[in-house]
Design an enzyme around this catalytic site. Sequence first.
Site, mmCIF file in Angstrom:
data_model
loop_
_atom_site.group_PDB
_atom_site.id
_atom_site.type_symbol
_atom_site.label_atom_id
_atom_site.label_comp_id
_atom_site.label_asym_id
_atom_site.label_seq_id
_atom_site.Cartn_x
_atom_site.Cartn_y
_atom_site.Cartn_z
ATOM 1 N N ASP A 43 43.654 50.543 78.149
ATOM 2 C CA ASP A 43 42.811 49.486 77.594
ATOM 3 C C ASP A 43 42.353 48.590 78.744
ATOM 4 O O ASP A 43 42.804 48.732 79.874
ATOM 5 C CB ASP A 43 43.566 48.695 76.527
ATOM 6 N N ASP A 78 45.709 54.078 68.098
ATOM 7 C CA ASP A 78 46.852 53.705 68.940
ATOM 8 C C ASP A 78 47.585 52.567 68.249
ATOM 9 O O ASP A 78 46.970 51.737 67.577
ATOM 10 C CB ASP A 78 46.399 53.211 70.318
ATOM 11 N N CYS A 132 62.314 67.315 58.467
ATOM 12 C CA CYS A 132 61.845 67.070 59.833
ATOM 13 C C CYS A 132 62.427 68.046 60.849
ATOM 14 O O CYS A 132 63.592 68.416 60.765
ATOM 15 C CB CYS A 132 62.179 65.635 60.242
ATOM 16 N N CYS A 152 62.315 67.404 64.237
ATOM 17 C CA CYS A 152 62.467 66.711 65.527
ATOM 18 C C CYS A 152 63.883 66.897 66.075
ATOM 19 O O CYS A 152 64.796 67.266 65.340
ATOM 20 C CB CYS A 152 62.162 65.215 65.387
ATOM 21 N N CYS A 155 66.637 64.973 64.084
ATOM 22 C CA CYS A 155 67.009 65.529 62.780
ATOM 23 C C CYS A 155 67.652 66.912 62.914
ATOM 24 O O CYS A 155 68.506 67.279 62.111
ATOM 25 C CB CYS A 155 65.790 65.593 61.868
ATOM 26 N N HIS A 209 62.117 60.553 66.452
ATOM 27 C CA HIS A 209 61.844 60.929 65.062
ATOM 28 C C HIS A 209 60.506 60.377 64.568
ATOM 29 O O HIS A 209 59.686 61.122 64.017
ATOM 30 C CB HIS A 209 62.961 60.452 64.130
#
Lengths: 377, 377
Positions: free
Chosen positions: B73, B246, B284, B286, B289, B315
């Site tokens: 930015d 974002d 999930c 991930c 998990c 996660h």
Amino acid sequence: MTTGHGEVPTPAFMPVASQGTVKALIPEELKEIGVTIILGNTYHLYLRPGINVIEKLGGLHRFMAWDGPILTDSGGYQVFSLARLCRLTDDGVTFRSHIDGSEHHLTPELVIDLQQKLGADIIMTLDECPAVDAGMVKIREAVDRTSRWAERCRRHYLGSDQLLFGIVQGGTLSQLRQQSAKAITSLDFHGYAIGGLSLGEAKDLTWSMVDETIPFLPSDKPRYLMGVGSPEDIVEGVDKGIDLFDSALPTRVARNGALFTMKGRVNIRKAVYKTKKVPVDAGCDCYTCRTFSAAYLHHLFKCEELLAYRLATIHNLRFISRLIHHMHTTIRQDNFAEFKNEFLSQYQVTDEQVRLAQKRKWLSTPIYGDNISKKVR
Amino acid sequence: MTTGHGEVPTPAFMPVASQGTVKALIPEELKEIGVTIILGNTYHLYLRPGINVIEKLGGLHRFMAWDGPILTDSGGYQVFSLARLCRLTDDGVTFRSHIDGSEHHLTPELVIDLQQKLGADIIMTLDECPAVDAGMVKIREAVDRTSRWAERCRRHYLGSDQLLFGIVQGGTLSQLRQQSAKAITSLDFHGYAIGGLSLGEAKDLTWSMVDETIPFLPSDKPRYLMGVGSPEDIVEGVDKGIDLFDSALPTRVARNGALFTMKGRVNIRKAVYKTKKVPVDAGCDCYTCRTFSAAYLHHLFKCEELLAYRLATIHNLRFISRLIHHMHTTIRQDNFAEFKNEFLSQYQVTDEQVRLAQKRKWLSTPIYGDNISKKVR
């Protein structure tokens, strides 16, 4: 050393996973670092989340997803150093939680049960660990009670594939060290720990007590020097015949920005690192040194980014792991003495006065002077 | 979307790496999570370690070891929301650092130079971002100045393989949104951002402003809705034709123990998780998990262990990544509408009043209400 979760080549160093985690790291990282065994704190896990909770969840290995060997301490040390007002009787110890003040009672039999529920591969007897400056009378009492408690632990121990270690006390008094070593070794444990040292006493006193004790420990069983420590002390201990070490020092100082190099500890917060393109330790093969510049680490510490503590912990544990590996090799090749001299000639040891000041400050703060956790809490 | 560091399938969500790190994570984890582009904050990196330092170290990609696309930015938003006493003139903005109070001056030209030194793949023009409750006059001023600054950025921009995005302002006033959109799009940027929203205004107002703006944005260029957001808002935004998002929300709430599930956010600190053997989110895939029980995560948060923030961040970012992936698939298969309805029918949205309270609290605290960093600091 053979455990229920695999072989542990000795000498070995155990990173501290007080609350079911080596702070900031995952098990895969510990494996990559070369960690072969970790230490869990029964006292901490007893208070949070509770031993029965961990048992219901399948034991400590499953709880924290670590499939390697685990040694748990008996909780004795934490009760004496951490808990509020602990009342000691021959039956056991009553204390108040340092977290919520709740009252609890531990006996030699209970701590064996707790460690069996956790499913640790090596469990420890309950010992009485007096302050290093306690008087002769207090220390003799502690030695006697530690022996009686060790006997009760030994009797209560069910066998199984868990190894049970006894703990030698005796403060900094040669005669009591010898007395305790004789009493504890007479009970025939799987291994023997030297406790009650590295509690803020002078280094030479620590080593003379180790020297007084080791001759009484059988050479065919693991010898564990509790609460040690620093790279230079691990090398010294191995030279004296110690097989097993544990200490929060490598990970704790990492979180404070002190990183190990072959020349000694460096403080990554220093301005000299602000623009350093090379890794903290050119010779290091850890993830942190392979991936990031010293300048990046400096930046993370300056910004107090969570990643800073993780990357520094990886580096310091890998440094210890490589040190241990060098010792395995040089012991096999029968040139450990040369290695030791070479290492100590390069490694700038932290000044004794600074060391003692840090140590006492650390011992005097609840969660072992862990500034990060303290700030996070 | 094609960048100097690879393709970015749209829609895409950019995790925030304010200070050169997505808090607690390493680049390899971001890759495994499926993150395709991240956002860096010029304002933060300008103050620490300094843009010239990063340039000397080989640019932002090398500095943080992330070889994927980066959008930076302009620093405008942080200057207005974070810095102390910022004085605005047509030339630029003078402000005091929120860290040490030092005075700095940014101009549209300087902001382009800074982002080119960082080597970001997508850079943003300097805009004036007034508070959401600023009056008509103030907002009109901001729209006009934002247009003039955009023109100067466009003129100063050197081309290269960096993409330059313009930013539409206009507060919550339809007419000014349209005016700003026309002015900015007339300058022919590589993409267009909708700024000045998601600043604590009511949701329906946010969306009506997006509706007012989108018709004026060319359909063949990426559309970026700044500061959004939550799973439900990302889905809503994609439905309206947004390509890029974002927000610090997924990572920030993770560090506060709020984990995304298909049913909505859950607070892992709640007692119900103390003994839960299953992962937080059964569906999930991930690392967290796959590896740990909800009980373990609950324990880490209760103990305020550093690992808690890392595992929760993994996660939540993976949840967003899977959400984005589902949208790619359903858009291609032309059944996005069904997906959206199904998702929103299951996903319990955080109560509007709670959301606004959290948002305002967050906006009113220096480092974005990041309690961990605040405590660590």
